[in-house]
Design a protein around this motif. Structure first.
Motif, PDB file in Angstrom:
ATOM      1  N   GLN A 126      -4.120   3.221   9.192  1.00  0.00           N
ATOM      2  CA  GLN A 126      -3.788   4.205  10.211  1.00  0.00           C
ATOM      3  C   GLN A 126      -2.310   4.052  10.503  1.00  0.00           C
ATOM      4  N   ALA A 127      -1.573   5.092  10.163  1.00  0.00           N
ATOM      5  CA  ALA A 127      -0.102   5.044  10.230  1.00  0.00           C
ATOM      6  C   ALA A 127       0.357   3.890   9.342  1.00  0.00           C
ATOM      7  N   ASP A 128       1.081   2.942   9.885  1.00  0.00           N
ATOM      8  CA  ASP A 128       1.542   1.801   9.092  1.00  0.00           C
ATOM      9  C   ASP A 128       0.703   0.558   9.341  1.00  0.00           C
TER      10      ASP A 128
END
Length: 194
Positions: A126-128
């Motif tokens: 999730q995202a980075d």
């Protein structure tokens, strides 16, 4: 030559995109380190607190039991209360206070232990960030003797803790991969950094 360089570049780029390994053994290890063995505290009310000596309220009964088990201190007080129309009455109270400020979290009653990992998700990006989720069954171990006092029967937390080995608590635990290792994600810790 170009196909070899292209293959090497693809290999390194796909290697960087793989999810960090996370399975039941690693989850159990993280839970053992960051979750199991945590001391548990019960906070029935904020101290100091004053109650009339004749009171039979839940707070009065709880405080009297805590005093019997030498977990709080109390002082006897007496004062006059104005009833109006020139009448007064004598009020007898107990002023309860903490014995010390060492455990502001409440009254220690036991230690959390993991009974089983009921389910474990695959790591998700999730995202980075990389996360995984588990449903964990846990129980309270090393329960303090004072918990068994009948005065605390109305306290659901204490009552459930005594039966938690047979009927464990269930909770969702989120794991986060950070700085090359997995740990339990606690959003309140991250919000404190902002």
């Amino acid at each position: 030559m170009k196909p070899l360089i292209l293959t090497i570049l693809l290999l390194f780029s796909s290697f960087g995109l793989t999810q960090p390994a996370f399975g039941p053994n690693m989850a159990a290890s993280v839970l053992q380190q960051d979750f199991a063995g945590e001391r548990l505290y019960w906070t029935p009310m904020r101290l100091p607190m004053q109650v009339e000596r004749a009171s039979t309220s839940r707070d009065a009964v709880t405080l009297a039991a805590l005093f019997r088990h030498q977990m709080v201190a109390r002082d006897e007080k007496m004062y006059m209360e104005d009833m109006g129309a020139g009448k007064k009455r004598v009020v007898l109270t107990w002023d309860y206070r903490a014995l010390n400020d060492e455990d502001p979290e409440g009254f220690y009653y036991g230690i959390r232990r993991v009974k089983e990992i009921m389910s474990l998700s695959e790591p998700q990006q999730q995202a980075d960030e990389t996360y995984a989720e588990a449903m964990v069954a846990w129980y309270v171990d090393d329960i303090e003797s004072w918990v068994r006092d009948p005065a605390f029967r109305a306290a659901r937390t204490l009552r459930r803790s005594q039966e938690s080995f047979q009927k464990p608590f269930e909770t969702r635990v989120i794991f986060k991969h950070e700085n090359g290792r997995w740990k339990i994600w606690r959003p309140e810790n991250e919000l404190a950094n902002y």
